[in-house]
Each structure stands twice: as C-alpha cells, then as structure tokens.
Design a protein around this motif. Structure first.
Motif, PDB file in Angstrom:
ATOM      1  N   ILE A  86       3.035 -39.923 -34.754  1.00 19.19           N
ATOM      2  CA  ILE A  86       3.067 -40.109 -33.299  1.00 19.19           C
ATOM      3  C   ILE A  86       1.765 -39.725 -32.601  1.00 19.19           C
ATOM      4  O   ILE A  86       1.351 -40.380 -31.667  1.00 19.19           O
ATOM      5  CB  ILE A  86       4.297 -39.424 -32.659  1.00 19.19           C
ATOM      6  N   ARG A  87       1.132 -38.658 -33.077  1.00 17.48           N
ATOM      7  CA  ARG A  87      -0.149 -38.253 -32.485  1.00 17.48           C
ATOM      8  C   ARG A  87      -1.109 -37.860 -33.593  1.00 17.48           C
ATOM      9  O   ARG A  87      -0.698 -37.518 -34.703  1.00 17.48           O
ATOM     10  CB  ARG A  87       0.042 -37.064 -31.524  1.00 17.48           C
ATOM     11  N   TYR A 200       1.195 -47.029 -25.568  1.00 20.54           N
ATOM     12  CA  TYR A 200       0.528 -45.937 -26.300  1.00 20.54           C
ATOM     13  C   TYR A 200       1.207 -45.624 -27.626  1.00 20.54           C
ATOM     14  O   TYR A 200       0.705 -44.825 -28.397  1.00 20.54           O
ATOM     15  CB  TYR A 200       0.555 -44.652 -25.444  1.00 20.54           C
ATOM     16  N   GLN A 301       7.041 -39.644 -18.597  1.00 15.78           N
ATOM     17  CA  GLN A 301       5.670 -39.918 -19.087  1.00 15.78           C
ATOM     18  C   GLN A 301       4.612 -39.803 -18.003  1.00 15.78           C
ATOM     19  O   GLN A 301       3.537 -39.272 -18.256  1.00 15.78           O
ATOM     20  CB  GLN A 301       5.534 -41.289 -19.781  1.00 15.78           C
ATOM     21  N   ASP A 339       9.411 -35.777 -21.160  1.00 10.46           N
ATOM     22  CA  ASP A 339       8.137 -35.847 -21.898  1.00 10.46           C
ATOM     23  C   ASP A 339       7.078 -36.375 -20.940  1.00 10.46           C
ATOM     24  O   ASP A 339       7.361 -37.303 -20.162  1.00 10.46           O
ATOM     25  CB  ASP A 339       8.210 -36.864 -23.044  1.00 10.46           C
ATOM     26  N   PHE A 370       2.032 -33.717 -23.590  1.00  7.60           N
ATOM     27  CA  PHE A 370       1.103 -34.177 -24.630  1.00  7.60           C
ATOM     28  C   PHE A 370      -0.153 -34.727 -23.982  1.00  7.60           C
ATOM     29  O   PHE A 370      -0.072 -35.407 -22.954  1.00  7.60           O
ATOM     30  CB  PHE A 370       1.730 -35.303 -25.459  1.00  7.60           C
ATOM     31  N   ILE A 371      -1.285 -34.467 -24.629  1.00  6.09           N
ATOM     32  CA  ILE A 371      -2.502 -35.172 -24.218  1.00  6.09           C
ATOM     33  C   ILE A 371      -2.491 -36.502 -24.954  1.00  6.09           C
ATOM     34  O   ILE A 371      -2.138 -36.550 -26.147  1.00  6.09           O
ATOM     35  CB  ILE A 371      -3.761 -34.348 -24.576  1.00  6.09           C
ATOM     36  N   SER A 373      -3.051 -39.522 -27.174  1.00  8.69           N
ATOM     37  CA  SER A 373      -3.721 -39.598 -28.464  1.00  8.69           C
ATOM     38  C   SER A 373      -3.745 -41.065 -28.898  1.00  8.69           C
ATOM     39  O   SER A 373      -2.687 -41.691 -29.036  1.00  8.69           O
ATOM     40  CB  SER A 373      -2.892 -38.743 -29.445  1.00  8.69           C
TER      41      SER A 373
HETATM   42  N1  5AD Z   1      -0.152 -39.877 -27.334  1.00  8.34           N
HETATM   43  C1  5AD Z   1       0.454 -38.808 -26.747  1.00  8.34           C
HETATM   44  N2  5AD Z   1       1.780 -38.666 -26.679  1.00  8.34           N
HETATM   45  C2  5AD Z   1       2.548 -39.644 -27.210  1.00  8.34           C
HETATM   46  N3  5AD Z   1       3.880 -39.790 -27.284  1.00  8.34           N
HETATM   47  C3  5AD Z   1       4.151 -40.943 -27.928  1.00  8.34           C
HETATM   48  N4  5AD Z   1       3.006 -41.553 -28.269  1.00  8.34           N
HETATM   49  C4  5AD Z   1       1.993 -40.767 -27.829  1.00  8.34           C
HETATM   50  C5  5AD Z   1       0.582 -40.875 -27.874  1.00  8.34           C
HETATM   51  N5  5AD Z   1      -0.020 -41.912 -28.442  1.00  8.34           N
HETATM   52  C6  5AD Z   1       4.821 -38.836 -26.691  1.00  8.34           C
HETATM   53  C7  5AD Z   1       5.674 -39.484 -25.599  1.00  8.34           C
HETATM   54  C8  5AD Z   1       7.013 -39.598 -26.261  1.00  8.34           C
HETATM   55  C9  5AD Z   1       7.021 -38.402 -27.164  1.00  8.34           C
HETATM   56  C10 5AD Z   1       8.021 -38.438 -28.259  1.00  8.34           C
HETATM   57  O1  5AD Z   1       5.714 -38.382 -27.693  1.00  8.34           O
HETATM   58  O2  5AD Z   1       5.730 -38.599 -24.508  1.00  8.34           O
HETATM   59  O3  5AD Z   1       8.092 -39.580 -25.338  1.00  8.34           O
END
Ligand code: 5AD
Ligand code: SF4
Length: 472
Positions: A86-87, A200, A301, A339, A370-371, A373
C-alpha cells in the motif's frame, strides 16, 4: 510462471479437495525428510486486516501440512511473509526483512522461504526477488492462496524455485482450513478486491475486481465463530457497503441484520466503508442492530472537493458531512474514525487546510494519517507533485497535533462514564480492551477476564489515553 488471463469464478470444491490431497502429499515428503518431529513455521503478516485474515487461511493450510507455529524465526523450518504494497514504507520493510533471511538460510539451508500477498502481485517486485534473492523458494500472488499446498509440494518435490503470479479478476475459494490467531476475536471476510480505482491506490491492481462471498457462507462462518466462543466479529472488505452490488442477493445492511439475529453475546464490527456507497439504509441498520458496534470507520482522505475529485473518490465534502450528520442523528453516541492522505500530488496548503477544518468539524475519535506515497502503475504516480516531502511532513504534523487535541477533548468527555469493554490483553495486573466505539481503555483486573465483556468506568484521561475501573 504461468501468466494467464483467467475470468473470475468460484473455485470448485473439488479443487479444494485436491489441495487437501496435495497437503497430505507435502506432509509425507516432509515427514520422510525431517522425521515425525515438530516442523515449525514462522508466519509474519504485513499490512491490513485483510492480509491478517488471509494469513489465517494460509496458516490453516500449513497446519494441515504438519507445521506448528513459532514466534522465533531462528527455529523456523519455513518462513512465510504475507506482504503489503500500500505504501513505500511497507514495501521497504518487506525487502529489509527478506534481506535479513539470507544469513538464516546460510545457517539452515533446508529452511523454506515463502513470499506472498499484494507486493508479490507486482511484476517489478517478483522479478527483483527472482533476480536478486536466490534463496527465496516460493513466491505467489494474491490469486493463489488456495493453492499453497500444491505450490509447496512442487517446491519440495522438484527442489526448484516456484513463482506463481498471474493476473485475473479474482476467485472466491470456500472450504479452506483456517487457523485463527485468537479465540474471542474473529476476522470474517465478506468480499475481496476493489473496483474503485482511487487514483493513488494500488489495491485494485493487486487484489482484482470486487467480488462478494455468498451470504450463506458468511452466515455459516459467523455462526461457527460464535459457537466457538467468539465475542467480536469484524466483517472485512475494501468496500463493505457495496457487498453484492449489482445483484439481487442480500445487501450489506441485510447481512448485518442477519448476523445480528444470531443468538449469543457478541459484537459486530465492519471495515472499510466507502462514503460513496454508504447509505442511510446502512446507517439505519447499524442503529437498529444492538450487537453492531456504534463505530463507523469512514475514510474521507481529504476535506477538499478538488482533491477528492483528483483522487477519484466519487463524493464531495458536503456528501461526506451529510452522512456524518445522519449517522449522528440515528446514533447520537457514534464513534467516527477515518483515513487521511496528506500531500496528494498537486494539493496546496490551502486545500490541506480544508482537511484540517473537516476533522475539526467532525471530531473524529481517531485517525489513520498517511503521507502520500506514489505507487507504480497508479494514475496519481504520474501526476506532477511539486510539494517537497519536508513540507508534507510539516502538514502531517499539523494534522496529527490537531487530531490529538480533538481526541483528548473527546476523552475528557468520557470521564465518569461507563462503557462495555471487551478485555483483550493482560499485562502485570492491567487489562486493556476496546469500547464498542473502538476506544482503548486500561483497567486493573484479573487475567481470567481476557475475552469477556466488562463494564468499565473511565476514571482518568491523560491526553487520549484512558484508564478506568470495573464497575459492579
Ligand atoms: N499513499 C498514502 N496512503 C495511501 N493509502 C492508500 N494508498 C495510499 C498511498 N498511495 C491509505 C488510504 C487508505 C488506507 C488504507 O491507506 O488512506 O484508506
Ligand atoms: Fe484503494 Fe480506494 Fe479501493 Fe480503498 S476504495 S482499496 S483506497 S482503491
């Protein structure tokens, strides 16, 4: 490597029967090689609850093949990493961990190393493993979980490395054995994959199309969990609100009602909900079902409409807030979590401030922040991204400190109130567990209470950490 483009279908039960035969064959090979003594597997899961749930099924297979589980990697005969894409951070951690296996394998050349899950579904990843990590024995993607016995048997018989990754819309495999991590908390997958293609997100690329398990299967598994003493069932899917979408089958709201009607003292949670598919009907069902936790994890988000549009989220700030308002109307005490992504490509500081104002307006219990990614192959990865990582870090800290204030105010309000808490852990005389709203509380008590519901009165709140005592 088999690269096929298969259509989505349910795995025939005979195929699962066949896998059970492979499991027996793999067990005989291992018994002949290693004697009947204990064979130990070390399984580590990266990422979300979906992966944790998949690992419980992979462990089900391993147990059938004769493995017991160890937490001590040095003693393991088999190491399995179920990976997350995911990141960047999750990705780097997996490579770090795989690198660290090299000296272990040198010490114990018979050790079998297995990598699977989301990261392995990406071609650039498995190619790198193939080329640069020759001590890895077996790699398979997210569509091969039900075939672990066959793949492991292939490795054992041939002594060669096996790579099994292919693209497909995805399968639903029922009838796999499950080795659950806990007895009183259970993960229950209701659907797999994702169709949303948020710009993303890598998930739709590595998990295939959205597909729902049959409600009979879900209900049977729920009944089994409850009969075996489970007190906390979490229904899992990337977008549970679209369970059975596009068919006449049971909706998610109906499914909640059916599980709620099963006799027993347990609670039901679910994740993740997508605001675009969350309906008032679902919120009504939550409100009416007494066993459903009054907790909604609803990822927003961002709080800015332009950014939400670029993210391809399919809702506006106003629509999001209207869902929150309705949820609070029908469940005044509901606990809300979310999130948030900071620094989506092209996001400006002004736009980020809309996210800050949204979290103030909603007053979330907690946030996963989350930043952004960049993920190879996603639409956002090719968008211009002028803001530096350092700047995004500043915004991120601004967000987390704003949320800390919000959470600590919410915690203060909980002082003196009594909540039903499921005691989950015990350490040195202190139990800890979560309320129906998913808020952690520590309280003194006996270890024998782990796995039971306790009425806990909140007696102290230090920032967002709560402690309390059992109230009689
Ligand atoms: N960069 C950062 N956060 C992400 N998420 C999903 N893809 C990315 C990314 N590329 C986060 C979203 C999602 C959570 C599970 O992970 O907020 O809801
Ligand atoms: Fe990713 Fe969006 Fe699907 Fe969630 S809903 S898994 S964020 S694509």
């Amino acid at each position: 490597m088999s690269l096929q483009d298969l259509r989505r279908f349910d795995v025939p039960f005979d195929d699962i029967k066949k896998q059970r035969e492979y499991a027996a064959m793999a067990k005989s090979v291992l018994d002949a090689r290693m004697g009947n003594g204990k064979k130990l597997a070390y399984v580590h899961t990266f990422g979300c609850q979906g992966n944790v749930s998949d690992s419980e099924r992979l462990k089900g297979w391993l147990r059938l093949i004769g493995y017991s589980f160890t937490e001590d990697i040095e003693r393991a005969d088999l190491v399995l990493y179920n990976t997350c894409a995911i990141r960047e951070h999750a990705h780097d951690r997996v490579f770090g961990n795989v690198g660290a296996l090299k000296p272990l394998k040198a010490k114990n050349p018979d050790m079998i190393i297995v990598l699977c899950g989301c990261m392995m579904q990406q071609e650039h990843v498995w190619q790198k493993i193939k080329k640069s990590y020759p001590y890895v024995n077996l790699v398979f993607g997210t569509h091969s979980h039900h075939r672990l016995p066959e793949l492991l048997y292939k490795v054992l018989r041939s002594g060669k490395r096996v790579f099994d990754v292919f693209d497909t819309e995805g399968y639903i495999a029922e009838g796999m054995p499950v080795s659950r991590d806990g007895t009183f908390k259970g993960w229950l997958p209701i659907m797999y994959g994702c169709n949303n293609f948020c710009s993303y997100c890598i998930v739709p690329y590595v998990r295939g199309r959205e597909r729902s398990r049959k409600s009979e299967e879900v209900l049977a598994e729920a009944r089994g969990l409850i009969a075996s003493g489970c007190k906390d069932i979490t229904l899992l899917g990337q977008n549970v609100n679209s369970y059975n979408r596009g068919s006449d089958e049971m909706s998610f709201a109906q499914l909640l009602r059916e599980i709620n009607a099963i006799e027993g003292d347990f609670r039901i949670r679910f994740m993740t909900s997508h605001p675009k598919d969350c309906t008032f009907e679902l919120l009504d069902a939550m409100a009416e079902c007494e066993k459903v936790s009054k907790h909604l994890h609803l990822p927003c988000q961002s709080g800015n409409d332009r950014v939400l549009g670029e993210m391809n989220r399919g809702y506006t700030r106003e629509k999001y807030l209207s869902l929150i308002a309705y949820a609070r109307k029908v469940m005044p005490d509901i606990s809300l979590t979310s999130d948030i992504i900071v620094g989506f490509p092209g996001e400006t500081y002004e736009e980020f401030r809309d996210t800050l104002s949204l979290i103030e307006e909603v007053g979330f219990t907690s946030l996963y922040t989350f930043i952004y990614s960049p993920r190879e192959g996603t639409k956002a990865a090719s968008m211009p991204d002028p803001v530096s990582r350092e700047e995004k870090g500043k915004w991120f800290r601004e967000l987390t400190s704003a949320q800390e204030n919000i959470a600590s105010k919410r915690c203060q309000k909980m002082l003196g109130e009594t909540y039903r808490v499921l005691a989950e852990e015990y350490k040195g005389g202190i139990l800890s567990g979560r309320t129906d709203g998913s808020v952690m509380i520590d309280f003194p008590g006996d270890e024998s209470l782990v796995g039971s519901f306790c009425q806990v009165k909140v007696t102290a709140a230090r920032n967002w950490i709560l402690s309390g005592e059992i109230s009689r």
